[in-house]
Scaffold this active site. Structure first.
Site, PDB file in Angstrom:
ATOM      1  N   HIS A  64       1.015  -1.192   0.054  1.00 22.13           N
ATOM      2  CA  HIS A  64       0.171  -0.295  -0.450  1.00 22.13           C
ATOM      3  C   HIS A  64       0.571   0.998   0.232  1.00 22.13           C
ATOM      4  O   HIS A  64       2.698   1.328   0.597  1.00 22.13           O
ATOM      5  CB  HIS A  64      -1.141   0.489   0.875  1.00 22.13           C
ATOM      6  CG  HIS A  64      -1.899  -0.980   1.561  1.00 22.13           C
ATOM      7  ND1 HIS A  64      -2.931  -1.154   2.272  1.00 22.13           N
ATOM      8  CD2 HIS A  64      -2.508  -2.042   0.320  1.00 22.13           C
ATOM      9  CE1 HIS A  64      -3.701  -2.013   1.961  1.00 22.13           C
ATOM     10  NE2 HIS A  64      -3.188  -2.816   0.939  1.00 22.13           N
ATOM     11  N   GLU A  66       0.571   3.556   1.351  1.00 19.14           N
ATOM     12  CA  GLU A  66       1.218   4.141   2.947  1.00 19.14           C
ATOM     13  C   GLU A  66       2.414   3.291   3.514  1.00 19.14           C
ATOM     14  O   GLU A  66       3.496   3.927   4.523  1.00 19.14           O
ATOM     15  CB  GLU A  66       0.092   4.096   3.772  1.00 19.14           C
ATOM     16  CG  GLU A  66      -1.238   5.060   3.881  1.00 19.14           C
ATOM     17  CD  GLU A  66      -1.994   4.324   2.764  1.00 19.14           C
ATOM     18  OE1 GLU A  66      -3.165   5.080   3.021  1.00 19.14           O
ATOM     19  OE2 GLU A  66      -1.694   3.326   2.599  1.00 19.14           O
ATOM     20  N   CYS A  94      -5.454   2.042   5.951  1.00 16.01           N
ATOM     21  CA  CYS A  94      -6.642   1.117   6.316  1.00 16.01           C
ATOM     22  C   CYS A  94      -5.820   0.321   7.580  1.00 16.01           C
ATOM     23  O   CYS A  94      -4.746   1.308   7.891  1.00 16.01           O
ATOM     24  CB  CYS A  94      -6.496  -0.400   5.320  1.00 16.01           C
ATOM     25  SG  CYS A  94      -4.651  -1.011   5.116  1.00 16.01           S
ATOM     26  N   CYS A  97      -1.921  -0.189   7.573  1.00 15.06           N
ATOM     27  CA  CYS A  97      -1.686   1.010   7.503  1.00 15.06           C
ATOM     28  C   CYS A  97      -0.833   2.010   8.417  1.00 15.06           C
ATOM     29  O   CYS A  97      -0.482   3.094   8.827  1.00 15.06           O
ATOM     30  CB  CYS A  97      -2.073   1.654   6.078  1.00 15.06           C
ATOM     31  SG  CYS A  97      -1.253   0.769   4.304  1.00 15.06           S
TER      32      CYS A  97
END
Length: 168
Positions: A64, A66, A94, A97
């Site tokens: 991801h 992040e 999420c 993250c």
């Protein structure tokens, strides 16, 4: 010490950096990945790092934007320095993250598209099984504060997602 549950007001610089993260989410799509981007700004507001989603291109479910940014940030800076930084992300972090952000020491998060809106866009798409777990709730379980600002520019942040999850 509990995480900060509320939001402080955003600044013009916050919106500038958030728009950069949103632009990165569009670039991720252009190179064949999911529409997410993130940037890190230092305590003085200068841009330090940027990352895009690499879940598809790297075949890594943890890729991801992040988490990619957190990995870069932890290699480049101490946890003490990171406490004064802000992570800007095109969509609300999420749970994975948010955990990475928490463990890195980053002190502030500004996000565009809220998790609930992302879920409406992705539906039950198997590439993004969105959780209904706001990042504020994840941070609230920690022992140090993480300031959260958002959602901001949600319509702009939704742009790169338009049609993406239905065309896959």
């Amino acid at each position: 010490m509990p995480a900060l549950a509320g939001s402080s007001p955003s600044t013009a610089r916050d919106l500038e950096h958030l728009r950069h993260a949103i632009d990165l989410s569009g670039r991720a799509v252009a190179r064949g990945d999911h529409p997410f981007g993130a940037v890190l700004a230092g305590p003085d507001g200068t841009l330090l790092l940027a990352a895009e989603n690499t879940v598809v291109t790297d075949r890594d479910c943890t890729g991801h934007a992040e988490t990619n940014l957190v990995r870069l940030a932890c290699r480049a800076h101490t946890p003490e320095f990171l406490r004064g930084t802000t992570l800007y992300t095109s969509a609300e972090p999420c749970a994975m993250c948010a955990g990475a952000i928490y463990w890195s020491g980053i002190g502030r998060v500004v996000f565009g598209l809220p998790e609930a809106d992302l879920l409406r866009l992705t539906g039950s798409h198997p590439d993004n099984p969105t959780m209904a777990l706001p990042c504020r709730e994840v941070f609230a379980r920690g022992q140090r504060p993480v300031e959260v600002v958002g959602p901001l520019l949600a319509e702009e942040a939704a742009g790169p997602h338009a049609g993406f999850w239905t065309e896959q």
